[in-house]
Design a protein around this motif. Structure first.
Motif, PDB file in Angstrom:
ATOM      1  N   MET A   1       2.669  -2.308   7.762  1.00  0.00           N
ATOM      2  CA  MET A   1       3.628  -2.334   6.642  1.00  0.00           C
ATOM      3  C   MET A   1       3.365  -1.114   5.779  1.00  0.00           C
ATOM      4  SD  MET A   1       4.203  -5.190   3.698  1.00  0.00           S
ATOM      5  CE  MET A   1       5.227  -6.228   4.735  1.00  0.00           C
ATOM      6  N   SER A   2       4.442  -0.425   5.311  1.00  0.00           N
ATOM      7  CA  SER A   2       4.311   0.780   4.498  1.00  0.00           C
ATOM      8  C   SER A   2       4.120   0.398   3.042  1.00  0.00           C
ATOM      9  CB  SER A   2       5.584   1.632   4.658  1.00  0.00           C
ATOM     10  OG  SER A   2       6.722   0.900   4.229  1.00  0.00           O
ATOM     11  N   TRP A   3       3.540   1.365   2.332  1.00  0.00           N
ATOM     12  CA  TRP A   3       3.297   1.158   0.903  1.00  0.00           C
ATOM     13  C   TRP A   3       4.559   1.607   0.116  1.00  0.00           C
ATOM     14  CZ3 TRP A   3      -0.812  -1.367  -1.038  1.00  0.00           C
ATOM     15  CH2 TRP A   3      -1.919  -1.537  -0.209  1.00  0.00           C
ATOM     16  N   THR A   4       5.234   0.602  -0.453  1.00  0.00           N
ATOM     17  CA  THR A   4       6.403   0.895  -1.295  1.00  0.00           C
ATOM     18  C   THR A   4       5.959   1.014  -2.732  1.00  0.00           C
ATOM     19  OG1 THR A   4       6.868  -1.460  -1.568  1.00  0.00           O
ATOM     20  CG2 THR A   4       7.929  -0.343   0.301  1.00  0.00           C
ATOM     21  N   ASP A   5       6.878   1.469  -3.573  1.00  0.00           N
ATOM     22  CA  ASP A   5       6.540   1.613  -4.991  1.00  0.00           C
ATOM     23  C   ASP A   5       6.212   0.269  -5.616  1.00  0.00           C
ATOM     24  OD1 ASP A   5       7.042   4.269  -4.637  1.00  0.00           O
ATOM     25  OD2 ASP A   5       9.100   4.184  -5.456  1.00  0.00           O
TER      26      ASP A   5
ATOM     27  N   ARG B   1       4.893  -2.393  -4.096  1.00  0.00           N
ATOM     28  CA  ARG B   1       3.569  -2.847  -3.649  1.00  0.00           C
ATOM     29  C   ARG B   1       2.460  -2.012  -4.305  1.00  0.00           C
ATOM     30  NH1 ARG B   1       3.361  -5.933   0.921  1.00  0.00           N
ATOM     31  NH2 ARG B   1       1.420  -4.946   1.620  1.00  0.00           N
ATOM     32  N   ILE B   2       2.736  -0.737  -4.565  1.00  0.00           N
ATOM     33  CA  ILE B   2       1.731   0.088  -5.251  1.00  0.00           C
ATOM     34  C   ILE B   2       1.521  -0.382  -6.681  1.00  0.00           C
ATOM     35  CG2 ILE B   2       1.274   2.429  -6.089  1.00  0.00           C
ATOM     36  CD1 ILE B   2       2.650   3.493  -3.576  1.00  0.00           C
ATOM     37  N   GLU B   3       2.618  -0.772  -7.382  1.00  0.00           N
ATOM     38  CA  GLU B   3       2.482  -1.278  -8.749  1.00  0.00           C
ATOM     39  C   GLU B   3       1.708  -2.588  -8.758  1.00  0.00           C
ATOM     40  OE1 GLU B   3       3.101   0.132 -11.533  1.00  0.00           O
ATOM     41  OE2 GLU B   3       3.912   1.956 -10.619  1.00  0.00           O
ATOM     42  N   GLN B   4       1.948  -3.462  -7.757  1.00  0.00           N
ATOM     43  CA  GLN B   4       1.194  -4.709  -7.671  1.00  0.00           C
ATOM     44  C   GLN B   4      -0.295  -4.423  -7.443  1.00  0.00           C
ATOM     45  OE1 GLN B   4       2.973  -7.159  -4.656  1.00  0.00           O
ATOM     46  NE2 GLN B   4       4.928  -7.411  -5.780  1.00  0.00           N
ATOM     47  N   LEU B   5      -0.550  -3.419  -6.577  1.00  0.00           N
ATOM     48  CA  LEU B   5      -1.954  -3.051  -6.339  1.00  0.00           C
ATOM     49  C   LEU B   5      -2.617  -2.556  -7.622  1.00  0.00           C
ATOM     50  CD1 LEU B   5      -4.389  -2.384  -4.520  1.00  0.00           C
ATOM     51  CD2 LEU B   5      -3.278  -0.222  -3.945  1.00  0.00           C
ATOM     52  N   ARG B   6      -1.920  -1.746  -8.408  1.00  0.00           N
ATOM     53  CA  ARG B   6      -2.489  -1.228  -9.650  1.00  0.00           C
ATOM     54  C   ARG B   6      -2.794  -2.361 -10.632  1.00  0.00           C
ATOM     55  NH1 ARG B   6      -1.939   4.297 -10.663  1.00  0.00           N
ATOM     56  NH2 ARG B   6      -0.685   5.464  -9.126  1.00  0.00           N
ATOM     57  N   SER B   7      -1.846  -3.280 -10.775  1.00  0.00           N
ATOM     58  CA  SER B   7      -2.037  -4.360 -11.765  1.00  0.00           C
ATOM     59  C   SER B   7      -3.176  -5.285 -11.355  1.00  0.00           C
ATOM     60  CB  SER B   7      -0.725  -5.139 -11.925  1.00  0.00           C
ATOM     61  OG  SER B   7      -0.337  -5.716 -10.680  1.00  0.00           O
TER      62      SER B   7
ATOM     63  N   GLU C   1      -2.960 -11.376  -1.444  1.00  0.00           N
ATOM     64  CA  GLU C   1      -1.763 -11.476  -2.280  1.00  0.00           C
ATOM     65  C   GLU C   1      -0.635 -10.600  -1.733  1.00  0.00           C
ATOM     66  OE1 GLU C   1      -1.022 -13.376  -4.802  1.00  0.00           O
ATOM     67  OE2 GLU C   1      -2.984 -14.378  -4.889  1.00  0.00           O
ATOM     68  N   LEU C   2      -0.982  -9.400  -1.301  1.00  0.00           N
ATOM     69  CA  LEU C   2       0.051  -8.500  -0.789  1.00  0.00           C
ATOM     70  C   LEU C   2       0.537  -8.950   0.577  1.00  0.00           C
ATOM     71  CD1 LEU C   2      -1.359  -5.009  -1.851  1.00  0.00           C
ATOM     72  CD2 LEU C   2       0.477  -6.297  -2.930  1.00  0.00           C
ATOM     73  N   GLY C   3      -0.363  -9.343   1.447  1.00  0.00           N
ATOM     74  CA  GLY C   3      -0.007  -9.766   2.790  1.00  0.00           C
ATOM     75  C   GLY C   3       0.331  -8.579   3.671  1.00  0.00           C
ATOM     76  N   GLY C   4      -0.118  -8.664   4.927  1.00  0.00           N
ATOM     77  CA  GLY C   4       0.183  -7.615   5.880  1.00  0.00           C
ATOM     78  C   GLY C   4      -0.737  -6.402   5.799  1.00  0.00           C
ATOM     79  N   VAL C   5      -1.745  -6.393   4.963  1.00  0.00           N
ATOM     80  CA  VAL C   5      -2.714  -5.295   4.855  1.00  0.00           C
ATOM     81  C   VAL C   5      -4.116  -5.873   4.916  1.00  0.00           C
ATOM     82  CG1 VAL C   5      -1.202  -3.728   3.569  1.00  0.00           C
ATOM     83  CG2 VAL C   5      -2.596  -5.380   2.336  1.00  0.00           C
ATOM     84  N   SER C   6      -5.047  -5.035   5.293  1.00  0.00           N
ATOM     85  CA  SER C   6      -6.442  -5.458   5.348  1.00  0.00           C
ATOM     86  C   SER C   6      -7.190  -5.026   4.087  1.00  0.00           C
ATOM     87  CB  SER C   6      -7.121  -4.844   6.597  1.00  0.00           C
ATOM     88  OG  SER C   6      -7.113  -3.430   6.509  1.00  0.00           O
ATOM     89  N   ARG C   7      -8.391  -5.511   3.992  1.00  0.00           N
ATOM     90  CA  ARG C   7      -9.237  -5.167   2.831  1.00  0.00           C
ATOM     91  C   ARG C   7      -9.553  -3.675   2.818  1.00  0.00           C
ATOM     92  NH1 ARG C   7     -14.710  -4.541   2.621  1.00  0.00           N
ATOM     93  NH2 ARG C   7     -15.717  -4.820   0.574  1.00  0.00           N
ATOM     94  N   ASN C   8      -9.844  -3.089   3.993  1.00  0.00           N
ATOM     95  CA  ASN C   8     -10.153  -1.664   4.048  1.00  0.00           C
ATOM     96  C   ASN C   8      -8.947  -0.813   3.680  1.00  0.00           C
ATOM     97  OD1 ASN C   8     -12.740  -2.284   4.876  1.00  0.00           O
ATOM     98  ND2 ASN C   8     -12.271  -2.132   7.058  1.00  0.00           N
TER      99      ASN C   8
END
Length: 227
Positions: A1-5, A7-13, A27-34
């Motif tokens: 899954m690609s990083w959209t704007d 999902r990036i804002e969710q990652l920042r918060s 929480e994001l789903g579809g990505v790993s911890r690394n």
């Protein structure tokens, strides 16, 4: 899954709230911890200390045990001086039995033998080394002797001997060296020669011209044999 704007804002918060990388990945789903950690690193988010290391440090730190009460110190004991022991007398040396020396045949006083045994040291090659008691005092040198010339025999009392030769007298031998009257000429030498005029005529003879020389005599029995 690609990083959209979004999902990036969710990652920042969620990163600023202090959630862990595993919780953010769930929480994001579809990505790993690394992937979450790599994206946060690329976005330049503030790094946080690892909660695993802090938890492990707390678990590894041992709990302090209550201090055990120290035992009460014993009262000091009064020092009692020790009674002096009587000194033991030194042992007396046992007397050695006297060894009687054998009587000498001429009735002289016997020479006492030394008590200490003589130690003999064998050096390389089988020779016996001398001990300090075996060395002899150095022998003083003999006084110099005065050399007195021997008297000449009556046969050559007035003749020139070997000890009388020099550069000014003739050295022509007279007689045989084994004879008692063997001597030298003794006359004045011919200047430039070791002999006198008479003996120079006998020692130095002029050769004849080549044409007047006589051939040597033939050898006996026809000459030497050739084998």
């Amino acid at each position: 899954m690609s990083w959209t704007d979004e999902r990036i804002e969710q990652l920042r918060s969620m990163w600023e709230k202090g959630l862990t990388a595993s919780q953010i990945a769930d929480e994001l789903g579809g990505v790993s911890r690394n992937a979450v950690i790599g994206k946060a690193h690329r976005l330049g988010l503030k790094s946080r200390p690892s909660p695993v290391k802090a938890t492990d440090a707390k678990l590894a730190k041992p709990a302090k045990s209550p201090a055990a009460p120290k035992p009460a110190a014993a009262p000091p004991r009064a020092a009692v001086p020790a009674a002096p022991r009587p000194a033991a007398p030194p042992p007396k040396p046992e007397p050695r039995p006297a060894v009687a020396a054998p009587p000498t045949p001429d009735g002289a006083a016997p020479v006492p033998k030394p008590d200490a045994p003589r130690i003999v040291s064998i050096g390389p090659g089988g020779f016996i080394r001398q001990g300090p008691g075996d060395q002899q005092a150095p022998i003083p040198p003999a006084p110099p002797r005065r050399l007195v010339p021997a008297k000449p025999s009556p046969e050559i009392a007035d003749k020139t001997s070997l000890l009388d030769l020099n550069d000014r007298i003739c050295r022509w031998p007279m007689g045989h060296p084994g004879e008692p009257d063997f001597h030298f000429c003794g006359e004045a030498v011919n200047p430039g020669f070791p002999y006198c005029v008479e003996h120079c005529g006998r020692a130095y003879q002029a050769q004849l011209p080549r044409g007047t020389r006589r051939p040597p005599p033939p050898p006996p029995f026809g000459g030497p044999r050739v084998r």
